[in-house]
Design a protein around this motif. Structure first.
Motif, PDB file in Angstrom:
ATOM      1  N   ILE A   1     -47.678  50.647  36.791  1.00  0.00           N
ATOM      2  CA  ILE A   1     -46.414  51.375  36.580  1.00  0.00           C
ATOM      3  C   ILE A   1     -45.296  50.345  36.599  1.00  0.00           C
ATOM      4  O   ILE A   1     -44.923  49.823  37.652  1.00  0.00           O
ATOM      5  CB  ILE A   1     -46.168  52.402  37.712  1.00  0.00           C
ATOM      6  CG1 ILE A   1     -47.336  53.352  37.862  1.00  0.00           C
ATOM      7  CG2 ILE A   1     -44.849  53.138  37.471  1.00  0.00           C
ATOM      8  CD1 ILE A   1     -47.424  54.442  36.840  1.00  0.00           C
ATOM      9  N   HIS A   2     -44.768  50.022  35.411  1.00  0.00           N
ATOM     10  CA  HIS A   2     -43.778  48.951  35.302  1.00  0.00           C
ATOM     11  C   HIS A   2     -43.208  49.026  33.890  1.00  0.00           C
ATOM     12  O   HIS A   2     -43.249  50.087  33.265  1.00  0.00           O
ATOM     13  CB  HIS A   2     -44.505  47.618  35.592  1.00  0.00           C
ATOM     14  CG  HIS A   2     -43.618  46.452  35.871  1.00  0.00           C
ATOM     15  ND1 HIS A   2     -42.821  46.367  36.972  1.00  0.00           N
ATOM     16  CD2 HIS A   2     -43.419  45.280  35.184  1.00  0.00           C
ATOM     17  CE1 HIS A   2     -42.173  45.202  36.962  1.00  0.00           C
ATOM     18  NE2 HIS A   2     -42.518  44.531  35.880  1.00  0.00           N
ATOM     19  N   SER A   3     -42.720  47.925  33.329  1.00  0.00           N
ATOM     20  CA  SER A   3     -42.281  47.873  31.938  1.00  0.00           C
ATOM     21  C   SER A   3     -42.784  46.550  31.364  1.00  0.00           C
ATOM     22  O   SER A   3     -43.426  45.787  32.079  1.00  0.00           O
ATOM     23  CB  SER A   3     -40.753  47.988  31.857  1.00  0.00           C
ATOM     24  OG  SER A   3     -40.141  47.021  32.680  1.00  0.00           O
TER      25      SER A   3
ATOM     26  N   THR B   1     -50.577  40.035  32.264  1.00  0.00           N
ATOM     27  CA  THR B   1     -50.511  41.449  32.674  1.00  0.00           C
ATOM     28  C   THR B   1     -49.456  42.214  31.897  1.00  0.00           C
ATOM     29  O   THR B   1     -49.637  43.384  31.583  1.00  0.00           O
ATOM     30  CB  THR B   1     -50.200  41.586  34.177  1.00  0.00           C
ATOM     31  OG1 THR B   1     -48.911  40.999  34.457  1.00  0.00           O
ATOM     32  CG2 THR B   1     -51.263  40.922  35.041  1.00  0.00           C
ATOM     33  N   HIS B   2     -48.320  41.554  31.618  1.00  0.00           N
ATOM     34  CA  HIS B   2     -47.236  42.170  30.843  1.00  0.00           C
ATOM     35  C   HIS B   2     -46.313  41.073  30.350  1.00  0.00           C
ATOM     36  O   HIS B   2     -46.494  39.911  30.699  1.00  0.00           O
ATOM     37  CB  HIS B   2     -46.516  43.240  31.671  1.00  0.00           C
ATOM     38  CG  HIS B   2     -45.746  42.723  32.855  1.00  0.00           C
ATOM     39  ND1 HIS B   2     -46.372  42.170  33.954  1.00  0.00           N
ATOM     40  CD2 HIS B   2     -44.416  42.660  33.116  1.00  0.00           C
ATOM     41  CE1 HIS B   2     -45.449  41.812  34.841  1.00  0.00           C
ATOM     42  NE2 HIS B   2     -44.259  42.088  34.358  1.00  0.00           N
ATOM     43  N   ALA B   3     -45.327  41.447  29.523  1.00  0.00           N
ATOM     44  CA  ALA B   3     -44.598  40.447  28.725  1.00  0.00           C
ATOM     45  C   ALA B   3     -43.332  39.901  29.374  1.00  0.00           C
ATOM     46  O   ALA B   3     -42.621  39.103  28.751  1.00  0.00           O
ATOM     47  CB  ALA B   3     -44.272  41.043  27.358  1.00  0.00           C
ATOM     48  N   HIS B   4     -43.013  40.305  30.580  1.00  0.00           N
ATOM     49  CA  HIS B   4     -41.771  39.818  31.201  1.00  0.00           C
ATOM     50  C   HIS B   4     -41.795  38.297  31.353  1.00  0.00           C
ATOM     51  O   HIS B   4     -42.852  37.690  31.567  1.00  0.00           O
ATOM     52  CB  HIS B   4     -41.571  40.487  32.570  1.00  0.00           C
ATOM     53  CG  HIS B   4     -41.135  41.911  32.461  1.00  0.00           C
ATOM     54  ND1 HIS B   4     -41.219  42.810  33.501  1.00  0.00           N
ATOM     55  CD2 HIS B   4     -40.600  42.594  31.412  1.00  0.00           C
ATOM     56  CE1 HIS B   4     -40.758  43.988  33.101  1.00  0.00           C
ATOM     57  NE2 HIS B   4     -40.387  43.888  31.843  1.00  0.00           N
ATOM     58  N   GLY B   5     -40.595  37.717  31.285  1.00  0.00           N
ATOM     59  CA  GLY B   5     -40.456  36.263  31.306  1.00  0.00           C
ATOM     60  C   GLY B   5     -41.078  35.602  32.518  1.00  0.00           C
ATOM     61  O   GLY B   5     -41.609  34.488  32.427  1.00  0.00           O
ATOM     62  N   ASP B   6     -41.033  36.294  33.662  1.00  0.00           N
ATOM     63  CA  ASP B   6     -41.597  35.704  34.880  1.00  0.00           C
ATOM     64  C   ASP B   6     -43.120  35.822  34.921  1.00  0.00           C
ATOM     65  O   ASP B   6     -43.744  35.578  35.956  1.00  0.00           O
ATOM     66  CB  ASP B   6     -40.954  36.304  36.139  1.00  0.00           C
ATOM     67  CG  ASP B   6     -41.169  37.794  36.273  1.00  0.00           C
ATOM     68  OD1 ASP B   6     -41.030  38.516  35.260  1.00  0.00           O
ATOM     69  OD2 ASP B   6     -41.486  38.254  37.388  1.00  0.00           O
ATOM     70  N   HIS B   7     -43.724  36.183  33.749  1.00  0.00           N
ATOM     71  CA  HIS B   7     -45.192  36.242  33.652  1.00  0.00           C
ATOM     72  C   HIS B   7     -45.719  35.496  32.428  1.00  0.00           C
ATOM     73  O   HIS B   7     -46.903  35.198  32.354  1.00  0.00           O
ATOM     74  CB  HIS B   7     -45.671  37.702  33.643  1.00  0.00           C
ATOM     75  CG  HIS B   7     -45.320  38.400  34.919  1.00  0.00           C
ATOM     76  ND1 HIS B   7     -46.233  38.673  35.910  1.00  0.00           N
ATOM     77  CD2 HIS B   7     -44.119  38.796  35.393  1.00  0.00           C
ATOM     78  CE1 HIS B   7     -45.616  39.238  36.935  1.00  0.00           C
ATOM     79  NE2 HIS B   7     -44.325  39.319  36.651  1.00  0.00           N
ATOM     80  N   VAL B   8     -44.808  35.224  31.471  1.00  0.00           N
ATOM     81  CA  VAL B   8     -45.270  34.606  30.213  1.00  0.00           C
ATOM     82  C   VAL B   8     -44.626  33.249  29.924  1.00  0.00           C
ATOM     83  O   VAL B   8     -44.985  32.601  28.930  1.00  0.00           O
ATOM     84  CB  VAL B   8     -45.023  35.527  28.983  1.00  0.00           C
ATOM     85  CG1 VAL B   8     -45.702  36.876  29.179  1.00  0.00           C
ATOM     86  CG2 VAL B   8     -43.542  35.705  28.681  1.00  0.00           C
TER      87      VAL B   8
ATOM     88  N   GLY C   1     -50.983  43.043  38.918  1.00  0.00           N
ATOM     89  CA  GLY C   1     -49.805  42.830  38.080  1.00  0.00           C
ATOM     90  C   GLY C   1     -48.579  43.399  38.768  1.00  0.00           C
ATOM     91  O   GLY C   1     -48.619  43.765  39.944  1.00  0.00           O
ATOM     92  N   ASP C   2     -47.482  43.480  38.025  1.00  0.00           N
ATOM     93  CA  ASP C   2     -46.281  44.107  38.583  1.00  0.00           C
ATOM     94  C   ASP C   2     -46.497  45.608  38.508  1.00  0.00           C
ATOM     95  O   ASP C   2     -46.662  46.166  37.427  1.00  0.00           O
ATOM     96  CB  ASP C   2     -45.047  43.754  37.746  1.00  0.00           C
ATOM     97  CG  ASP C   2     -44.557  42.348  37.987  1.00  0.00           C
ATOM     98  OD1 ASP C   2     -45.252  41.586  38.680  1.00  0.00           O
ATOM     99  OD2 ASP C   2     -43.465  42.017  37.479  1.00  0.00           O
ATOM    100  N   THR C   3     -46.478  46.268  39.640  1.00  0.00           N
ATOM    101  CA  THR C   3     -46.686  47.711  39.605  1.00  0.00           C
ATOM    102  C   THR C   3     -46.131  48.399  40.844  1.00  0.00           C
ATOM    103  O   THR C   3     -45.997  47.787  41.902  1.00  0.00           O
ATOM    104  CB  THR C   3     -48.187  48.069  39.440  1.00  0.00           C
ATOM    105  OG1 THR C   3     -48.324  49.495  39.297  1.00  0.00           O
ATOM    106  CG2 THR C   3     -49.020  47.600  40.625  1.00  0.00           C
TER     107      THR C   3
HETATM  108 NI    NI Z   1     -42.378  42.381  35.437  1.00  0.00          NI
END
Ligand code: NI
Ligand code: MN
Length: 225
Positions: free
Chosen positions: A108-110, A48-55, A138-140
């Motif tokens: 809506i996240h980063s 969903t996005h590149a943050h460490g807790d997802h990749v 995802g994170d939003t």
């Molecule tokens: Ni995140």
């Protein structure tokens, strides 16, 4: 469609004879120590996005399985340039895979990678399987864009972050489930670290009071749709 919770925002999905892993963060989560990532099957890894807790475990699983990494263009290119199989998407676009149709939608996240590399804009996935449709947010934050989803897809399950601080809290997730017109909710992105601990009973009751079913799975537990 079978959905397995691997802790935090990590999911396994079996659909159309294929195995999908979503946002694998397993080896970094002490609560998920019972899950052996080397035994996970994957034809696709959705990010969903590149943050460490997802990749965190994307590369290990991709190496083990040769899975295709599906994400926004920046994340797909990042992994593609490292030699992994990848499929780039962007917001509003859909692709028919061999297990079903996937649409990448707004969040809506980063989305920077842990090393600071630009990870594009964060998203969620709407998956239309053979028989059932789901939305993985995802994170939003709560966003009005969620109202667009049921204009195209009738959902059987919505997977929403409920841990607060980095994402929606339970109250906003209840509104989100209204926006996407789905009363069956799988909660995720809670309890992994101190910032996102929730009261399970209270959360389930708040959804129940609005006529909605919040499911909180144990790590390793599955549901069948
Ligand atoms: Ni995140
Ligand atoms: Mn996160």
């Amino acid at each position: 469609m079978k959905i397995t919770y691997y802790g935090h925002a990590s999911l396994g999905i079996e659909v159309g004879g294929k195995n999908i892993i979503v946002d694998p963060f397993i080896t970094g989560n002490p609560k998920a120590s019972g899950i052996d990532i080397n035994s996970l099957k994957a034809d696709y890894i959705l990010v969903t996005h590149a943050h460490g807790d997802h990749v965190l475990d994307v590369e290990t699983i991709a190496k083990n399985t040769n899975a295709v990494i599906v994400s926004n263009a920046e994340i797909a290119t990042y992994y593609g340039s490292k030699g992994f199989n990848s499929h780039p998407m962007n917001h509003g676009g859909s692709w028919k895979f061999d297990f079903g149709k996937v649409k990448y939608v707004n969040a809506i996240h980063s989305s920077s990678f842990p090393d600071g590399t630009y990870g594009g804009n964060p998203g969620g996935f709407v998956i239309e399987g053979e028989h059932k449709n789901i939305y993985i947010a995802g994170d939003t934050a709560l966003t009005y864009d969620m109202k667009l989803i049921p204009l195209r897809t009738e959902l059987d399950l919505v997977i929403l972050p409920i841990g607060d601080n980095f994402t929606m809290d339970v109250e906003d997730a209840i509104i989100a489930s209204d926006f996407v017109e789905c009363d069956k909710i799988l909660g995720y992105h809670f309890d992994t670290f101190g910032y996102i601990e929730i009261n399970h009973e209270e959360s389930i009751r708040k959804f129940f009071d609005k006529g909605k079913d919040l499911m909180l799975l144990e790590i390793g537990e599955s549901i069948e749709l």
